[in-house]
Design a protein around this motif. Structure first.
Motif, PDB file in Angstrom:
ATOM      1  N   ARG A  43       2.177   6.585   1.819  1.00 14.03           N
ATOM      2  CA  ARG A  43       1.725   6.096   3.123  1.00 14.03           C
ATOM      3  C   ARG A  43       0.220   5.826   3.130  1.00 14.03           C
ATOM      4  O   ARG A  43      -0.234   4.758   3.556  1.00 14.03           O
ATOM      5  CB  ARG A  43       2.075   7.123   4.205  1.00 14.03           C
ATOM      6  CG  ARG A  43       1.821   6.663   5.625  1.00 14.03           C
ATOM      7  CD  ARG A  43       2.081   7.822   6.580  1.00 14.03           C
ATOM      8  NE  ARG A  43       3.368   8.421   6.323  1.00 14.03           N
ATOM      9  CZ  ARG A  43       4.506   7.978   6.838  1.00 14.03           C
ATOM     10  NH1 ARG A  43       4.505   6.928   7.625  1.00 14.03           N
ATOM     11  NH2 ARG A  43       5.642   8.585   6.576  1.00 14.03           N
ATOM     12  N   GLU A  44      -0.580   6.805   2.657  1.00 14.32           N
ATOM     13  CA  GLU A  44      -2.030   6.633   2.673  1.00 14.32           C
ATOM     14  C   GLU A  44      -2.472   5.520   1.732  1.00 14.32           C
ATOM     15  O   GLU A  44      -3.387   4.752   2.040  1.00 14.32           O
ATOM     16  CB  GLU A  44      -2.729   7.940   2.296  1.00 14.32           C
ATOM     17  CG  GLU A  44      -2.714   9.014   3.348  1.00 14.32           C
ATOM     18  CD  GLU A  44      -1.514   9.943   3.239  1.00 14.32           C
ATOM     19  OE1 GLU A  44      -1.387  10.845   4.077  1.00 14.32           O
ATOM     20  OE2 GLU A  44      -0.697   9.762   2.308  1.00 14.32           O
ATOM     21  N   ARG A  46      -0.698   2.881   0.773  1.00 14.57           N
ATOM     22  CA  ARG A  46      -0.314   1.600   1.361  1.00 14.57           C
ATOM     23  C   ARG A  46      -1.240   1.216   2.506  1.00 14.57           C
ATOM     24  O   ARG A  46      -1.640   0.061   2.638  1.00 14.57           O
ATOM     25  CB  ARG A  46       1.140   1.672   1.838  1.00 14.57           C
ATOM     26  CG  ARG A  46       1.627   0.438   2.559  1.00 14.57           C
ATOM     27  CD  ARG A  46       3.156   0.427   2.674  1.00 14.57           C
ATOM     28  NE  ARG A  46       3.692   1.711   3.051  1.00 14.57           N
ATOM     29  CZ  ARG A  46       3.850   2.126   4.311  1.00 14.57           C
ATOM     30  NH1 ARG A  46       3.484   1.345   5.308  1.00 14.57           N
ATOM     31  NH2 ARG A  46       4.381   3.300   4.577  1.00 14.57           N
ATOM     32  N   GLN A  47      -1.615   2.210   3.342  1.00  8.50           N
ATOM     33  CA  GLN A  47      -2.483   1.922   4.477  1.00  8.50           C
ATOM     34  C   GLN A  47      -3.847   1.442   4.016  1.00  8.50           C
ATOM     35  O   GLN A  47      -4.423   0.503   4.586  1.00  8.50           O
ATOM     36  CB  GLN A  47      -2.639   3.174   5.352  1.00  8.50           C
ATOM     37  CG  GLN A  47      -3.355   2.914   6.665  1.00  8.50           C
ATOM     38  CD  GLN A  47      -2.585   1.966   7.562  1.00  8.50           C
ATOM     39  OE1 GLN A  47      -1.440   2.237   7.917  1.00  8.50           O
ATOM     40  NE2 GLN A  47      -3.195   0.844   7.925  1.00  8.50           N
ATOM     41  N   GLU A  50      -3.478  -2.155   2.828  1.00  5.43           N
ATOM     42  CA  GLU A  50      -3.284  -3.060   3.966  1.00  5.43           C
ATOM     43  C   GLU A  50      -4.586  -3.281   4.719  1.00  5.43           C
ATOM     44  O   GLU A  50      -4.908  -4.412   5.112  1.00  5.43           O
ATOM     45  CB  GLU A  50      -2.217  -2.491   4.905  1.00  5.43           C
ATOM     46  CG  GLU A  50      -0.800  -2.569   4.345  1.00  5.43           C
ATOM     47  CD  GLU A  50       0.218  -1.933   5.275  1.00  5.43           C
ATOM     48  OE1 GLU A  50      -0.184  -1.325   6.284  1.00  5.43           O
ATOM     49  OE2 GLU A  50       1.430  -2.048   4.985  1.00  5.43           O
ATOM     50  N   ASP A  51      -5.355  -2.211   4.924  1.00  6.56           N
ATOM     51  CA  ASP A  51      -6.636  -2.341   5.627  1.00  6.56           C
ATOM     52  C   ASP A  51      -7.599  -3.223   4.845  1.00  6.56           C
ATOM     53  O   ASP A  51      -8.283  -4.086   5.417  1.00  6.56           O
ATOM     54  CB  ASP A  51      -7.252  -0.960   5.850  1.00  6.56           C
ATOM     55  CG  ASP A  51      -6.488  -0.132   6.865  1.00  6.56           C
ATOM     56  OD1 ASP A  51      -5.646  -0.702   7.580  1.00  6.56           O
ATOM     57  OD2 ASP A  51      -6.720   1.092   6.930  1.00  6.56           O
ATOM     58  N   GLU A 166       2.661  -3.311  -3.533  1.00 10.14           N
ATOM     59  CA  GLU A 166       1.876  -3.978  -2.501  1.00 10.14           C
ATOM     60  C   GLU A 166       1.135  -5.208  -3.015  1.00 10.14           C
ATOM     61  O   GLU A 166       0.889  -6.144  -2.249  1.00 10.14           O
ATOM     62  CB  GLU A 166       0.869  -2.988  -1.893  1.00 10.14           C
ATOM     63  CG  GLU A 166       1.502  -1.846  -1.116  1.00 10.14           C
ATOM     64  CD  GLU A 166       2.284  -2.331   0.090  1.00 10.14           C
ATOM     65  OE1 GLU A 166       1.791  -3.232   0.794  1.00 10.14           O
ATOM     66  OE2 GLU A 166       3.397  -1.830   0.312  1.00 10.14           O
ATOM     67  N   GLN A 268       2.225  -2.723  16.146  1.00  6.48           N
ATOM     68  CA  GLN A 268       1.372  -1.700  15.573  1.00  6.48           C
ATOM     69  C   GLN A 268      -0.102  -2.044  15.793  1.00  6.48           C
ATOM     70  O   GLN A 268      -0.539  -3.157  15.516  1.00  6.48           O
ATOM     71  CB  GLN A 268       1.626  -1.564  14.062  1.00  6.48           C
ATOM     72  CG  GLN A 268       0.855  -0.440  13.394  1.00  6.48           C
ATOM     73  CD  GLN A 268       1.273   0.929  13.917  1.00  6.48           C
ATOM     74  OE1 GLN A 268       2.437   1.202  14.139  1.00  6.48           O
ATOM     75  NE2 GLN A 268       0.297   1.802  14.119  1.00  6.48           N
ATOM     76  N   SER A 271      -6.169  -0.671  14.269  1.00 10.31           N
ATOM     77  CA  SER A 271      -7.062   0.471  14.043  1.00 10.31           C
ATOM     78  C   SER A 271      -7.147   1.280  15.325  1.00 10.31           C
ATOM     79  O   SER A 271      -7.183   0.712  16.425  1.00 10.31           O
ATOM     80  CB  SER A 271      -8.459   0.004  13.625  1.00 10.31           C
ATOM     81  OG  SER A 271      -9.047  -0.795  14.634  1.00 10.31           O
ATOM     82  N   GLU A 332       3.799  12.848   8.976  1.00  8.83           N
ATOM     83  CA  GLU A 332       3.475  11.694   9.812  1.00  8.83           C
ATOM     84  C   GLU A 332       4.463  11.595  10.973  1.00  8.83           C
ATOM     85  O   GLU A 332       5.664  11.630  10.765  1.00  8.83           O
ATOM     86  CB  GLU A 332       3.509  10.410   8.973  1.00  8.83           C
ATOM     87  CG  GLU A 332       2.489  10.383   7.838  1.00  8.83           C
ATOM     88  CD  GLU A 332       1.058  10.362   8.332  1.00  8.83           C
ATOM     89  OE1 GLU A 332       0.834   9.884   9.466  1.00  8.83           O
ATOM     90  OE2 GLU A 332       0.166  10.817   7.594  1.00  8.83           O
ATOM     91  N   ASP A 334       5.557   9.148  12.797  1.00  2.03           N
ATOM     92  CA  ASP A 334       5.960   7.772  13.100  1.00  2.03           C
ATOM     93  C   ASP A 334       7.157   7.728  14.044  1.00  2.03           C
ATOM     94  O   ASP A 334       7.396   6.719  14.714  1.00  2.03           O
ATOM     95  CB  ASP A 334       6.302   7.027  11.805  1.00  2.03           C
ATOM     96  CG  ASP A 334       5.073   6.727  10.964  1.00  2.03           C
ATOM     97  OD1 ASP A 334       3.955   6.886  11.492  1.00  2.03           O
ATOM     98  OD2 ASP A 334       5.220   6.349   9.792  1.00  2.03           O
ATOM     99  N   GLN A 378       8.088   0.570   9.528  1.00  8.95           N
ATOM    100  CA  GLN A 378       7.389   0.358  10.786  1.00  8.95           C
ATOM    101  C   GLN A 378       8.127  -0.629  11.677  1.00  8.95           C
ATOM    102  O   GLN A 378       8.207  -0.453  12.895  1.00  8.95           O
ATOM    103  CB  GLN A 378       5.962  -0.136  10.512  1.00  8.95           C
ATOM    104  CG  GLN A 378       4.981   0.164  11.635  1.00  8.95           C
ATOM    105  CD  GLN A 378       4.780   1.650  11.839  1.00  8.95           C
ATOM    106  OE1 GLN A 378       4.464   2.387  10.920  1.00  8.95           O
ATOM    107  NE2 GLN A 378       4.971   2.118  13.065  1.00  8.95           N
TER     108      GLN A 378
END
Length: 559
Positions: A43-44, A46-47, A50-51, A166, A268, A271, A332, A334, A378
């Motif tokens: 998760r971290e 991938r985040q 993505e950011d 990714e 979603q 930020s 998490e 979610d 998500q």
């Protein structure tokens, strides 16, 4: 020129640097032995990607990823804070290096300084990381390694898999531009300290001192002051806001606000604290009056009941609260927006609530066990939020919370495999305990640990009865070989013979005997057959509780 009171304190400095400058400093970076190992999950990782990709696509001048704290020691810079980000960013760079042979030398200079790694992990992981990440050509093999059983190494391998997943969709030219952007524009505040004590003080001050930062006041001001409310309405809205905020700790109210765009629209937020996204979601969902006087209070009461474990859904309350308590043990949350959205609308429908929370519980743990593709999680949670009143959208063909045939089979296979990761193994045992007749509703913070009845590392008595080392290792980590006891009991039990372990489990004064342990009472000899039969039984109990097979499905124990 320094002023009358001097300038920067001796032994402490701070500067803004990009990633390339951080990695190419004269002194190499080292993770000291007192630091925790690599802990980032899929998760971290991938985040972060993505950011970075969003910043790259919008052409942001820089993308700030926080501060790192470094301390000089024996010709190295010890990382007091920041190792997870630097370790992951180096792995991303290694992936690009191996994908683009023509640019390998360019990116490798950020990974290695000649024969010396620019980033040195803890001693236990340093050679593994160097061999698979910092030496060229091996990160693809790392992504394919089977589970090792050492959590930090397994998480590094999982990170390599996530990076590949990714970034594989980018063509070579875009990937080169992306990585060059990350090296140049990924920005950190680097705090250098001459002593560990100084670094620790800086770390504690940056992370703990003062009130937690929240956009709540800014959001409140914008919604109330800039929404054409009358003076009387604005005063009433402010009072309503303050009453709602008083229901929570400051950081928990901030969590609710961060969830609000997702709750209102199913979209979603990019930020936390994004004021524009918040305002757009409020406008889309009916406007400021509806939000302040109806939606925010209703969602707040649902979240407060979740925090308190006091959800009221009539005759289904005990079962639903049991499931929520278990979902709260997952790192998490979610699942929380879907739960809030449902409770805000359907708390007066017990049977509907029973079905919804069984499905949400099942889906949450399927995500936690990596059964659901992380790229679609998500979107499916979003559909559960926006269609919480439409059973066909939730449970029908391609329903948001319904497992596909492939996911169903993968979950069963996951439950049946040997469990080597400590946290996941303990979480699953706690979840299984809650599903058993007379089971306890434990938390991850309780004094409870996993006991391997057949010890992981064997022992003289056990090796004689389980002589095949490979089979012994595999069997020891099956659910059928595990139970829950206290930490002190675990230390006492160690590798003792089965009869002695039973005394520790059942005769320790003051220790709770959990349902998982009561289950072994009739098993007089611990054999491979006993493990396999118990394993099959336990998996079935859990599957029945999740409604995966017939026989239970409405909560198989009295809550």
């Amino acid at each position: 020129m320094a002023g009358p009171f001097g300038d920067t304190p001796i032994g402490l400095s701070s500067q803004i640097l990009n990633l390339a400058s951080v990695l190419m400093r004269k002194l190499h970076l080292k993770v000291p032995r007192y630091q925790r190992p690599y802990t980032w999950s899929e998760r971290e990782v991938r985040q972060l990607i993505e950011d970075l990709r969003r910043a790259f696509k919008r052409g942001a001048t820089f993308y700030f990823i926080g501060q790192i704290v470094l301390v000089k020691n024996r010709g190295k810079l010890e990382i007091s804070d920041g190792q997870q980000r630097l370790t992951t960013l180096t792995m991303i760079m290694a992936y690009v290096r191996d994908r683009l042979p023509g640019r390998a030398k360019h990116f490798q200079q950020l990974i290695m300084d000649g024969d010396h790694p620019r980033l040195i992990l803890r001693e236990e992981d340093a050679s593994f990381y160097r061999g698979y990440v910092q030496e060229p050509g091996q990160i693809a093999a790392m992504a394919k390694l089977p589970e090792i059983g050492i959590e930090s190494k397994d998480l590094l391998c999982a990170a390599a898999q996530t990076i590949e997943t990714e970034l594989k969709g980018m063509d070579d030219r875009e990937l080169d531009a992306f990585m060059s952007y990350v090296a140049r524009a990924c920005t950190l505040n680097v705090v250098d300290a001459d002593e560990r004590g100084c670094a620790q003080t800086v770390f504690n001050t940056l992370n703990k001192r003062g009130s937690p930062l929240s956009g709540a006041d800014i959001i409140k001001s914008d919604l109330i002051e800039n929404s054409k409310l009358s003076d009387a309405e604005a005063e009433a809205a402010a009072r309503k806001w303050e009453q709602t905020e008083a229901m929570f700790e400051r950081e928990n109210f901030a969590k609710l606000l961060d969830m609000m765009p997702f709750l209102l629209t199913g979209e979603q937020i990019l930020s936390p604290g994004d004021l524009a996204a918040m305002r757009a979601a409020v406008d889309k969902a009916g406007g400021v009056r509806t939000f302040l006087f109806e939606q925010l209070p209703r969602y707040a009461h649902a979240l407060r009941a979740i925090f308190a474990g006091a959800v009221d859904v009539g005759s289904a309350s005990a079962e639903v609260n049991r499931r929520i308590r278990m979902m709260k043990q997952v790192e998490e949350w979610d699942w929380a927006p879907a739960a809030i959205a449902f409770l805000a609308e359907h708390s007066g429908e017990p049977e509907r609530a029973r079905r919804f929370f069984q499905a949400l519980d099942r889906f949450t743990f399927a995500c936690e066990l990596s059964v659901i593709d992380n790229r679609v999680q998500q979107g499916r949670y979003s559909r559960a939020v926006t269609h919480c009143d439409d059973d066909k959208m939730l449970y029908g063909p391609k329903g948001a919370l319904e497992l596909t045939d492939g996911e169903h089979l993968k979950l069963l296979a996951t439950l049946n495999k040997s469990r080597k990761r400590d946290r996941q193994r303990r979480l699953l045992l706690i979840r299984l305990e809650a599903a058993m007749p007379g089971g306890h509703h434990l938390q991850m913070t309780d004094d409870v640990t996993v006991e391997h009845i057949l010890p992981k590392n064997g022992g003289a008595w056990w090796n004689e009865r389980f002589p095949d080392a490979a089979m012994r290792t595999e069997a020891s980590n099956l659910l059928g070989n595990l139970t829950l006891i206290t930490y002190d009991q675990n230390s006492t039990a160690a590798a003792r013979p089965y009869a002695d372990k039973r005394k520790v489990i059942f005769n320790t004064q003051g220790a709770t005997i959990y349902a998982l342990s009561r289950d072994i009472v009739p098993i007089e000899e611990w054999t491979m057959r006993a493990i396999e039969e118990r394993h099959e039984k336990l998996v079935r109990i859990l599957c029945e509780d999740w409604g995966l097979i017939q026989g239970g499905g409405q909560g198989s124990q009295a809550a």
